[in-house]
Enzyme design. Structure first.
Site, mmCIF file in Angstrom:
data_model
loop_
_atom_site.group_PDB
_atom_site.id
_atom_site.type_symbol
_atom_site.label_atom_id
_atom_site.label_comp_id
_atom_site.label_asym_id
_atom_site.label_seq_id
_atom_site.Cartn_x
_atom_site.Cartn_y
_atom_site.Cartn_z
ATOM 1 N N LYS A 92 0.839 -1.219 0.000
ATOM 2 C CA LYS A 92 0.000 0.000 0.000
ATOM 3 C C LYS A 92 0.868 1.261 0.000
ATOM 4 O O LYS A 92 1.828 1.357 0.754
ATOM 5 C CB LYS A 92 -0.884 0.008 1.244
ATOM 6 C CG LYS A 92 -1.793 -1.209 1.372
ATOM 7 C CD LYS A 92 -2.506 -1.243 2.715
ATOM 8 C CE LYS A 92 -1.581 -1.397 3.884
ATOM 9 N NZ LYS A 92 -2.255 -1.615 5.170
ATOM 10 N N THR B 273 -6.840 9.770 8.857
ATOM 11 C CA THR B 273 -6.600 8.467 8.235
ATOM 12 C C THR B 273 -6.309 7.396 9.292
ATOM 13 O O THR B 273 -5.745 6.355 8.981
ATOM 14 C CB THR B 273 -5.419 8.555 7.246
ATOM 15 O OG1 THR B 273 -4.296 9.111 7.943
ATOM 16 C CG2 THR B 273 -5.748 9.410 6.037
ATOM 17 N N GLY C 139 -6.626 4.282 11.168
ATOM 18 C CA GLY C 139 -7.354 3.029 10.936
ATOM 19 C C GLY C 139 -7.598 2.671 9.479
ATOM 20 O O GLY C 139 -8.353 1.745 9.203
ATOM 21 N N THR C 140 -6.945 3.362 8.557
ATOM 22 C CA THR C 140 -7.189 3.053 7.138
ATOM 23 C C THR C 140 -6.746 1.626 6.778
ATOM 24 O O THR C 140 -7.437 0.927 6.036
ATOM 25 C CB THR C 140 -6.454 4.029 6.192
ATOM 26 O OG1 THR C 140 -5.119 4.163 6.646
ATOM 27 C CG2 THR C 140 -7.107 5.379 6.146
ATOM 28 N N GLY C 141 -5.592 1.227 7.324
ATOM 29 C CA GLY C 141 -5.067 -0.116 7.004
ATOM 30 C C GLY C 141 -6.003 -1.196 7.524
ATOM 31 O O GLY C 141 -6.266 -2.203 6.844
ATOM 32 N N CYS C 142 -6.512 -1.005 8.739
ATOM 33 C CA CYS C 142 -7.445 -1.984 9.327
ATOM 34 C C CYS C 142 -8.702 -2.065 8.473
ATOM 35 O O CYS C 142 -9.184 -3.155 8.133
ATOM 36 C CB CYS C 142 -7.840 -1.556 10.747
ATOM 37 S SG CYS C 142 -6.451 -1.340 11.865
HETATM 38 N N1 LIG Z 1 -4.586 10.639 1.824
HETATM 39 C C1 LIG Z 1 -5.014 9.551 1.187
HETATM 40 N N2 LIG Z 1 -5.835 9.662 0.116
HETATM 41 C C2 LIG Z 1 -6.278 8.572 -0.543
HETATM 42 N N3 LIG Z 1 -5.948 7.330 -0.208
HETATM 43 C C3 LIG Z 1 -5.119 7.142 0.841
HETATM 44 C C4 LIG Z 1 -4.609 8.234 1.597
HETATM 45 N N4 LIG Z 1 -3.817 7.733 2.598
HETATM 46 C C5 LIG Z 1 -3.849 6.401 2.462
HETATM 47 N N5 LIG Z 1 -4.600 6.034 1.393
HETATM 48 C C6 LIG Z 1 -4.917 4.681 0.957
HETATM 49 O O1 LIG Z 1 -5.440 4.007 2.100
HETATM 50 C C7 LIG Z 1 -5.039 2.646 2.107
HETATM 51 C C8 LIG Z 1 -4.224 2.368 3.375
HETATM 52 O O2 LIG Z 1 -2.947 2.820 3.120
HETATM 53 P P1 LIG Z 1 -1.689 3.086 4.041
HETATM 54 O O3 LIG Z 1 -1.843 4.426 4.655
HETATM 55 O O4 LIG Z 1 -0.527 2.870 3.167
HETATM 56 O O5 LIG Z 1 -1.791 1.929 5.131
HETATM 57 P P2 LIG Z 1 -1.796 1.950 6.724
HETATM 58 O O6 LIG Z 1 -3.095 2.599 7.145
HETATM 59 O O7 LIG Z 1 -1.727 0.491 7.057
HETATM 60 O O8 LIG Z 1 -0.606 2.729 7.163
HETATM 61 C C9 LIG Z 1 -4.271 2.480 0.785
HETATM 62 O O9 LIG Z 1 -5.169 2.092 -0.223
HETATM 63 C C10 LIG Z 1 -3.721 3.852 0.503
HETATM 64 O O10 LIG Z 1 -3.414 4.019 -0.859
HETATM 65 C C1 LIG Z 2 -5.261 -2.271 17.848
HETATM 66 C C2 LIG Z 2 -4.703 -1.565 16.669
HETATM 67 N N1 LIG Z 2 -4.453 -2.265 15.548
HETATM 68 C C3 LIG Z 2 -3.924 -1.619 14.477
HETATM 69 C C4 LIG Z 2 -3.643 -0.280 14.515
HETATM 70 C C5 LIG Z 2 -3.022 0.400 13.342
HETATM 71 O O1 LIG Z 2 -4.027 0.752 12.508
HETATM 72 P P1 LIG Z 2 -3.893 1.054 10.952
HETATM 73 O O2 LIG Z 2 -5.117 0.655 10.257
HETATM 74 O O3 LIG Z 2 -2.592 0.619 10.405
HETATM 75 O O4 LIG Z 2 -3.995 2.547 10.988
HETATM 76 P P2 LIG Z 2 -3.079 3.623 11.463
HETATM 77 O O5 LIG Z 2 -3.324 3.735 12.940
HETATM 78 O O6 LIG Z 2 -1.692 3.250 11.039
HETATM 79 O O7 LIG Z 2 -3.700 4.670 10.625
HETATM 80 C C6 LIG Z 2 -3.938 0.413 15.687
HETATM 81 N N2 LIG Z 2 -3.723 1.737 15.786
HETATM 82 N N3 LIG Z 2 -4.460 -0.255 16.759
#
Ligand SMILES: Nc1ncnc2c1ncn2[C@@H]1O[C@H](COP(=O)(O)OP(=O)(O)O)[C@@H](O)[C@H]1O
Ligand SMILES: Cc1ncc(COP(=O)(O)OP(=O)(O)O)c(N)n1
Length: 267
Positions: A175, A206, A208-211
């Protein structure tokens, strides 16, 4: 007719934006029946992690079998798995089920707080990644898995291939949220590279986007969507959730799990 059933195995976020809470909201929104096994109880909010209480691995095992001896599991996803003992229990259990396993290799919260220690990250890479149908690392997690820097899209593509061919994941979705420019992710499914691209949304909300993304993929796979289509639909869901995210909390706010509904209603 009974619904598709999807299980999350993860840590908690009492502020509701990440972890198990985000997963269950996503499952519900996408109309899969959500189930959950808690690994760690985390005192956190949009500003960061205050404290963590890890459950004993024997209790995680009890929760897992309580679910799977009674309920169907059509897909499973994991998030925060803090130590080797938990990883071993989860690995043994995953081997007993016949369903896609989506692994979000959570290591660090967005606030920068570590959720899994470094030594345990290596264990995760060696023992759990090879069990996954799909692993969904962000850029820092990809760097940890491969032990090198990921600076641009070509690095992401190579990394996705390497995570499958060298680390043994079934498929890898690298990602690009942490890079600049468009929000591009690369999926390698063992045969082909696919890219999923959206405009970058100018928002700090953003958390929790990954979750949310991995939960959406798991929900779609529980309903029988093939991997590539599940990722495509999951990307659409997470993008809408960021676009209509909430300005809640004093830190980086949470995404909006109702967003797709709203976009559908307003289009
Ligand atoms: N500002 C943003 N605008 C649009 N898409 C985003 C943005 N930030 C993250 N994404 C998308 O959200 C998803 C989670 O991405 P990422 O941030 O890389 O993961 P994580 O939340 O695990 O750190 C991916 O599809 C990424 O391309
Ligand atoms: C309990 C718990 N699990 C995972 C995360 C990390 O969340 P993620 O979706 O990667 O989002 P960000 O916090 O990196 O945006 C968490 N915070 N807590």
């Amino acid at each position: 007719m009974n619904p598709a059933c999807v299980l999350t195995i993860a840590g908690t976020d009492p502020s509701g934006g990440a972890g198990i809470q985000a997963d269950l909201k996503t499952f519900q929104e996408l109309k899969s029946y959500g189930m959950s096994v808690v690994t760690s109880v985390v005192a956190q909010n949009t500003t960061g992690v205050k404290d963590v209480h890890h459950l004993p691995d024997s209790f995680i095992r009890e929760q897992l079998f309580a679910v799977s001896e009674d309920m169907p599991v059509h897909a499973v996803k994991t998030g925060m798995i803090a130590n080797k003992e938990m990883m071993q229990v989860i690995k043994d259990w995953v081997q007993t089920i016949d369903a896609p396993y989506i692994m979000d290799p959570v290591m660090i919260a967005q606030s920068g707080d570590p959720l899994v220690e470094q030594e345990e990250q290596i264990y995760l890479k060696r023992h759990l990644v090879p069990e996954s149908t799909l692993v969904t690392p962000n850029i820092p997690e990809t760097e940890t898995l491969l032990n090198r820097r990921i600076d641009h899209e070509e690095d992401m593509k190579e990394a996705a291939v390497e995570i499958v061919e060298q680390l043994g994941a079934g498929a890898a979705l690298v990602k690009g949220g942490h890079l600049k420019g468009k929000a591009v992710d690369f999926l390698y499914d063992g045969y082909q590279l696919h890219s999923f691209e959206e405009e970058r949304i100018d928002s700090a909300n953003t958390h929790g986007t990954g979750c949310t993304y991995s939960a959406a993929i798991a929900a779609y796979m529980s309903q029988g969507y093939p991997l590539t289509q599940a990722v495509e639909k999951g990307k659409h869901f997470v993008t809408a959730a960021i676009r209509h995210s909430f300005d809640l909390g004093k830190g980086d706010g949470p995404t909006n799990h109702f967003a797709l509904r709203r976009e559908v209603f307003h289009s």
